[in-house]
Design an enzyme around this catalytic site. Structure first.
Site, PDB file in Angstrom:
ATOM      1  N   ASP A 253       2.712   0.352  -0.411  1.00  0.00           N
ATOM      2  CA  ASP A 253       2.553  -1.036  -0.856  1.00  0.00           C
ATOM      3  C   ASP A 253       1.212  -1.551  -0.330  1.00  0.00           C
ATOM      4  O   ASP A 253       0.934  -1.458   0.869  1.00  0.00           O
ATOM      5  CB  ASP A 253       3.719  -1.863  -0.296  1.00  0.00           C
ATOM      6  CG  ASP A 253       3.744  -3.285  -0.847  1.00  0.00           C
ATOM      7  OD1 ASP A 253       4.850  -3.811  -1.039  1.00  0.00           O
ATOM      8  OD2 ASP A 253       2.672  -3.876  -1.059  1.00  0.00           O
TER       9      ASP A 253
ATOM     10  N   ASP B 267       1.324  -3.318  -7.189  1.00  0.00           N
ATOM     11  CA  ASP B 267       0.736  -2.769  -5.951  1.00  0.00           C
ATOM     12  C   ASP B 267       1.708  -1.882  -5.171  1.00  0.00           C
ATOM     13  O   ASP B 267       1.522  -1.659  -3.992  1.00  0.00           O
ATOM     14  CB  ASP B 267       0.222  -3.909  -5.060  1.00  0.00           C
ATOM     15  CG  ASP B 267       1.300  -4.579  -4.234  1.00  0.00           C
ATOM     16  OD1 ASP B 267       2.452  -4.654  -4.707  1.00  0.00           O
ATOM     17  OD2 ASP B 267       0.988  -5.009  -3.116  1.00  0.00           O
ATOM     18  N   GLU B 268       2.744  -1.393  -5.842  1.00  0.00           N
ATOM     19  CA  GLU B 268       3.817  -0.718  -5.122  1.00  0.00           C
ATOM     20  C   GLU B 268       4.285   0.530  -5.870  1.00  0.00           C
ATOM     21  O   GLU B 268       4.449   0.477  -7.092  1.00  0.00           O
ATOM     22  CB  GLU B 268       4.986  -1.683  -5.100  1.00  0.00           C
ATOM     23  CG  GLU B 268       5.781  -1.730  -3.864  1.00  0.00           C
ATOM     24  CD  GLU B 268       6.877  -2.775  -4.036  1.00  0.00           C
ATOM     25  OE1 GLU B 268       8.043  -2.381  -4.010  1.00  0.00           O
ATOM     26  OE2 GLU B 268       6.548  -3.959  -4.216  1.00  0.00           O
TER      27      GLU B 268
END
Ligand code: TTP
Ligand code: MG
Length: 359
Positions: A15, A113-114
Site C-alpha cells: 500500500d 494504490d493497493e
C-alpha cells in the site's frame, strides 16, 4: 516438507504511503516537510467537500481521509490545501502496478494504490523450505519498495502474512515506509491487543456494540463463542469468529482492476430544490457513464448516496438481473433511487453521489 494448501500460503500486501499527497510532494519539492491536504477547496474554512488524503505531517494535526475539509482547515489552517489531480494519480498508479506485476504472476489490485501478491509459489521454487520462503518474501518486499522508490520517488509499505487479512493488517501496522512479516505462529500474539475495529468487517457500528459489552481488543472479543457471535450479528458473526482468530481463506484473484466507480457532488448550500438537485445529478450520471465507457466496464449494481443536513448519510441501491453498460438503464435506475430520497426524507441535501459495481 510443507503441504501447500490454503493453510500454507504466503501473501504480500503493498500500500502506497499517503498516496495522493506523496505524489504532490514529489511534484513540488518545496512542499517537503510541510503538512499537505489533498481534497476539496477549504475556502478559508467555509468549504464543503471532504479530505481525500493528508500527508503524515498533516495527520499529526488529526487530519485524515473523509474528514470534512472545513474541519481540516480548523485543525491546521496553514497546511497546503490542494485539489485532487485524478489523472496524474491514475498515471502513477499504472506505473506502480506495472512494477508490481513483475514480482508475481498472481496480483490482485484492490485500489489505486493497493495490491496483493500471492507468493505461495515460492514454496515450490524453494523446495518447501519454510524459513527460506519467508526470507525470500521479505527480500521481494524490500526490492519492490526500492524499485518503486527508484522509479517513482514514492514510498510504499509492505505486509506479509499467511493470508490477505493478516498481510493487510501487518502492512497497516508498519506504515509509513515499513515492512512487516507475521509468521503463522505469530498471528495469535499479534492479534490479541489489536483494537477490534482493525478487523475487517468490524466497523463503527459493530465496534460500538462490542464496546458496550466491554470488548476493546481482539483478545477480549474471543470470549464469545461462534454461536454467541451469530446471535449478535447473524451470518456476519460467524465470519467474525474466524477473522478474530486470524483465519481468512479469501484467494488472491487476478481480475479486472476496477470493481466499482462513482462520483459525488457537494452542494454549495444544503438544498431540497429538485431544480438544483436533478441537473447536478444528471451531470453525475453523465460522468459515471463516460467513465464506464472509457473503462469498458459493465455494472450490476447501482448505489445512490445522499448526505443530508447534519452529515447524516444514507444509501439506496438496486441490483440488476444482469450486468450491463447501458447508460439509459443507469440514468433510469439512478433517478428512481434519487427521487425516493427526495420524497422520503424531508431534510435538505448536502451531497449526492452515484456508484456502480460489477457484482
Ligand atoms: P489509502 O491507501 O487509504 O491512504 P493513503 O495512501 O493516502 O495513506 P496511507 O495508505 O499511507 O495510510 O488511500 C489511497 C488514496 O485513495 C489516498 O491517497 C486518497 C484516496 N482516498 C480518497 O480519496 N478518499 C478516502 O476516503 C480514502 C481512504 C482514500
Ligand atoms: Mg495508501
Amino acid at each position: 516438507m510443507v503441504n501447500v494448501t490454503m493453510k500454507n500460503r504466503i501473501i504480500l500486501h503493498l500500500d502506497m504511503d499517503a498516496f495522493f499527497a506523496a505524489i504532490e510532494e514529489r511534484e513540488n519539492p518545496h512542499f517537503k516537510g510541510k503538512p499537505i491536504v489533498v481534497g476539496a477547496d477549504p475556502r478559508k474554512g467555509q468549504g464543503r467537500g471532504v479530505v481525500s488524503t493528508a500527508n503524515y505531517e498533516a495527520r499529526k494535526f488529526g487530519i485524515h481521509s473523509a474528514m470534512p475539509i472545513s474541519k481540516a482547515y480548523q485543525l491546521c489552517p496553514t497546511a497546503i490545501f490542494l485539489p485532487v489531480n485524478a489523472e496524474l494519480y491514475s498515471q502513477v498508479s499504472k506505473k506502480i502496478m506495472n512494477i508490481i506485476q513483475t514480482y508475481s504472476p498472481l496480483v490482485e489490485q484492490t485500489s489505486l494504490d493497493e495490491a496483493y501478491l500471492d507468493l505461495t509459489q515460492l514454496y515450490h521454487t524453494l523446495k518447501y523450505d519454510r524459513e527460506e520462503v519467508w526470507e525470500r518474501a521479505r527480500v521481494i518486499a524490500k526490492e519492490l519498495k526500492r524499485k518503486i522508490f527508484e522509479e517513482e520517488r514514492l514510498t510504499a509499505t509492505c505486509g506479509i502474512g499467511p493470508n490477505k487479512m493478516i498481510a493487510k493488517i501487518a502492512c497497516e501496522s508498519a506504515k509509513p515506509d515499513g515492512l512487516k512479516a507475521i509468521l503463522p505462529e505469530e498471528v495469535e500474539k499479534f492479534f490479541e491487543p489489536l483494537d477490534i475495529e482493525e478487523i475487517p468487517g468490524i466497523g463503527e457500528k459493530t465496534g460500538a456494540m462490542l464496546r458496550v459489552k466491554g470488548v476493546q481488543t481482539v483478545g477480549d472479543a474471543k470470549q464469545f463463542s461462534k454461536e454467541e457471535l451469530r446471535q449478535l450479528f447473524g451470518k456476519n458473526g460467524e465470519a467474525m469468529y474466524e477473522r478474530l482468530r486470524g483465519i481468512d481463506e479469501e484467494p488472491v484473484i487476478k481480475e479486472r482492476v476496477i470493481k466499482s466507480l462513482g462520483k459525488e457532488h457537494t452542494f454549495e448550500k444544503d438544498t431540497r430544490d429538485p431544480a438544483s438537485i436533478i441537473p447536478v445529478f444528471e451531470d453525475l450520471v453523465e460522468e459515471v457513464a463516460g467513465e464506464i465507457q472509457r473503462e469498458g466496464f459493465a455494472f450490476r449494481s447501482i448505489t445512490v448516496v445522499c448526505r443530508f443536513h447534519g452529515f447524516e448519510t444514507h444509501t439506496k441501491a438496486v441490483t440488476l438481473s444482469a450486468a450491463t453498460a447501458d447508460k439509459k438503464v443507469l440514468r433510469q435506475e439512478a433517478m428512481k433511487l434519487l427521487l425516493r430520497f427526495i420524497t422520503e426524507n424531508p431534510k435538505p441535501i448536502r451531497l449526492v453521489g452515484l456508484r456502480v459495481k460489477i457484482a
